[in-house]
Design a protein around this motif. Structure first.
Motif, mmCIF file in Angstrom:
data_model
loop_
_atom_site.group_PDB
_atom_site.id
_atom_site.type_symbol
_atom_site.label_atom_id
_atom_site.label_comp_id
_atom_site.label_asym_id
_atom_site.label_seq_id
_atom_site.Cartn_x
_atom_site.Cartn_y
_atom_site.Cartn_z
ATOM 1 N N THR A 166 1.145 -1.362 0.155
ATOM 2 C CA THR A 166 -0.139 -0.007 -0.034
ATOM 3 C C THR A 166 1.001 1.080 0.160
ATOM 4 O OG1 THR A 166 -0.272 -0.012 2.507
ATOM 5 C CG2 THR A 166 -1.696 -1.271 1.442
ATOM 6 N N GLU A 167 0.331 2.227 -0.105
ATOM 7 C CA GLU A 167 1.285 3.740 0.179
ATOM 8 C C GLU A 167 1.770 3.607 1.280
ATOM 9 O OE1 GLU A 167 2.115 5.759 -2.467
ATOM 10 O OE2 GLU A 167 0.301 4.472 -3.679
ATOM 11 N N ALA A 168 1.078 3.474 2.482
ATOM 12 C CA ALA A 168 0.896 3.570 3.520
ATOM 13 C C ALA A 168 2.974 2.987 3.475
ATOM 14 C CB ALA A 168 0.535 2.968 4.663
ATOM 15 N N ASP A 169 2.948 1.273 2.886
ATOM 16 C CA ASP A 169 3.175 0.525 3.099
ATOM 17 C C ASP A 169 5.229 1.201 2.662
ATOM 18 O OD1 ASP A 169 2.403 -1.743 4.517
ATOM 19 O OD2 ASP A 169 1.528 -2.972 2.466
ATOM 20 N N GLU A 223 -4.942 -3.728 8.653
ATOM 21 C CA GLU A 223 -6.487 -3.634 7.689
ATOM 22 C C GLU A 223 -6.388 -3.962 7.198
ATOM 23 O OE1 GLU A 223 -9.399 -1.653 9.900
ATOM 24 O OE2 GLU A 223 -8.794 -1.769 11.678
ATOM 25 N N ASP A 224 -5.268 -2.843 5.748
ATOM 26 C CA ASP A 224 -5.106 -2.763 5.692
ATOM 27 C C ASP A 224 -3.797 -4.080 4.234
ATOM 28 O OD1 ASP A 224 -7.053 -1.309 5.003
ATOM 29 O OD2 ASP A 224 -5.615 0.521 5.065
ATOM 30 N N ASP A 225 -3.876 -4.833 5.055
ATOM 31 C CA ASP A 225 -2.511 -6.047 4.260
ATOM 32 C C ASP A 225 -3.230 -6.875 3.645
ATOM 33 O OD1 ASP A 225 -0.745 -7.527 3.964
ATOM 34 O OD2 ASP A 225 0.029 -7.688 6.254
ATOM 35 N N ARG A 226 -2.356 -6.494 2.408
ATOM 36 C CA ARG A 226 -2.598 -7.248 1.343
ATOM 37 C C ARG A 226 -1.590 -8.539 0.667
ATOM 38 N NH1 ARG A 226 -1.861 -1.742 -2.900
ATOM 39 N NH2 ARG A 226 -4.036 -0.495 -2.214
ATOM 40 N N GLU A 244 -4.043 -10.658 23.504
ATOM 41 C CA GLU A 244 -4.507 -9.162 22.667
ATOM 42 C C GLU A 244 -4.431 -10.257 21.453
ATOM 43 O OE1 GLU A 244 -2.942 -6.684 25.278
ATOM 44 O OE2 GLU A 244 -2.313 -7.906 26.386
ATOM 45 N N PHE A 245 -5.250 -8.707 20.506
ATOM 46 C CA PHE A 245 -5.346 -8.263 19.229
ATOM 47 C C PHE A 245 -5.519 -6.918 18.920
ATOM 48 C CE2 PHE A 245 -8.247 -8.719 14.874
ATOM 49 C CZ PHE A 245 -6.939 -8.637 14.093
ATOM 50 N N TRP A 246 -4.127 -6.199 18.237
ATOM 51 C CA TRP A 246 -4.242 -4.848 17.714
ATOM 52 C C TRP A 246 -4.677 -5.005 16.917
ATOM 53 C CZ3 TRP A 246 0.877 -2.809 20.767
ATOM 54 C CH2 TRP A 246 0.648 -3.215 22.134
ATOM 55 N N SER A 247 -5.369 -3.962 16.243
ATOM 56 C CA SER A 247 -6.301 -4.190 14.376
ATOM 57 C C SER A 247 -5.666 -2.635 14.363
ATOM 58 C CB SER A 247 -7.134 -4.489 14.531
ATOM 59 O OG SER A 247 -7.912 -3.728 13.068
ATOM 60 N N SER A 248 -4.919 -2.262 13.558
ATOM 61 C CA SER A 248 -4.155 -1.424 12.392
ATOM 62 C C SER A 248 -5.231 -0.791 11.848
ATOM 63 C CB SER A 248 -3.193 -1.053 13.071
ATOM 64 O OG SER A 248 -1.756 0.067 12.842
ATOM 65 N N PRO A 249 -5.759 0.143 11.644
ATOM 66 C CA PRO A 249 -6.149 0.629 11.066
ATOM 67 C C PRO A 249 -5.526 1.384 10.164
ATOM 68 C CG PRO A 249 -7.928 1.326 12.274
ATOM 69 C CD PRO A 249 -6.339 0.868 13.127
ATOM 70 N N GLY A 250 -5.701 1.427 8.597
ATOM 71 C CA GLY A 250 -5.180 2.314 7.740
ATOM 72 C C GLY A 250 -3.762 1.716 7.298
ATOM 73 N N ASP A 251 -3.230 0.084 8.353
ATOM 74 C CA ASP A 251 -1.923 -0.186 8.004
ATOM 75 C C ASP A 251 -1.973 -1.823 7.077
ATOM 76 O OD1 ASP A 251 0.406 1.364 9.075
ATOM 77 O OD2 ASP A 251 -0.243 1.130 10.889
#
Length: 270
Positions: A166-169, A223-226, A244-251
């Motif tokens: 992604t662009e964030a990656d 959450e955006d992992d491809r 524990e589960f940390w879901s990371s929006p936009g990443d």
């Protein structure tokens, strides 16, 4: 940091890394394809990073048909060689299942497990395993399901989909996590054999059930992992007993590593 080649009881070589110090030892489990050098962006006082090249990577002896569970034997051997009794484990991407294996099979030694962007087992009940995965990654793993020859043909074709990131990656790879390129490059230059061994292990029986992991587990996933879809960690969060589960929006797959320092600190508190 020191690097050394250890000889295992069966005569195999394992190339290991150790940053030294008196802090909590944490074993780093590298992704696919990477060499095993520990993560420079996470170096800090209070953590002693220990790692190794999985069999077939770097100068570690290749072990064809290895399963995910076999990594626990490697970890125990390195820990014994370095005089380490108790330790944490942390893995990214293909290192995630290997970190979980240590939690399941070395519970008396592992204080906690962190899996970042990690895969779920191929036979995960109720999980659409390929859903959300970039096409070239999914095709490569489908080839692994068909067997080594099919996977070798796929890798020889050199398929690569830049849209897996992604662009964030891409922003992360241009910043602190450019370190990832330092460990990917040598692994790729050495050929695809170890990558193939990894992927065959991921789609085959792991040799343990994530439900066996009784030690504390932290799952972190963008959450955006491809590359490895977010649903994989969501499935594991329901399967591992103490999670524990940390879901990371936009990443995406790499940018989520921006949360790895928090995960490291979580592990240090175990």
């Amino acid at each position: 940091m020191i690097e050394t080649d250890l000889t295992l009881p069966d005569g195999r070589a394992l190339h290991a890394y150790d940053t030294g110090g008196d802090g909590l030892p944490v074993f780093w489990h590298h992704g696919t394809p990477n060499i095993g050098a520990p993560p420079k962006p996470l170096f800090t006082e209070g953590i002693r990073w220990v790692s190794f090249d999985r069999p077939g990577y770097g100068s570690s002896t290749e072990v064809p048909e290895r399963d995910v569970a076999s990594v626990a034997e490697c970890v125990a051997a390195v820990a014994d060689a370095f005089g380490i009794e108790r330790f944490g484990v942390m893995g990214h991407s293909g290192g995630g299942p290997h970190a979980l294996a240590c939690g399941a099979l070395l519970p008396e030694r592992v204080v906690g497990v962190v899996s970042v962007s990690g895969l779920a087992p191929f036979d995960a009940e109720g999980l659409d395993w390929y859903a959300g995965m970039n096409p070239s990654g999914a095709d490569g793993l489908r080839a692994a399901v068909e067997g080594r020859e099919a996977k070798e043909r796929f890798e020889a074709a050199g398929a690569y989909d830049p849209e897996m990131f992604t662009e964030a990656d891409r922003a992360a790879l241009a910043g602190d996590w450019a370190w990832v390129l330092e460990v990917v490059g040598p692994a790729i230059e050495a050929g695809t054999s170890a990558l193939i061994d990894d992927d065959l292990a991921f789609v085959g029986p792991w040799g343990f059930d994530p439900a066996q992991v009784a030690v504390p587990v932290l799952l972190v996933h963008g959450e955006d992992d491809r590359v490895v879809p977010h649903a994989h960690s969501a499935w594991l969060a329901k399967r591992c007993p103490s999670t524990e589960f940390w879901s990371s929006p936009g990443d995406g797959h790499v940018s989520v590593l921006r949360r790895a320092a928090e995960a490291r600190d979580w592990l240090a508190q175990r």
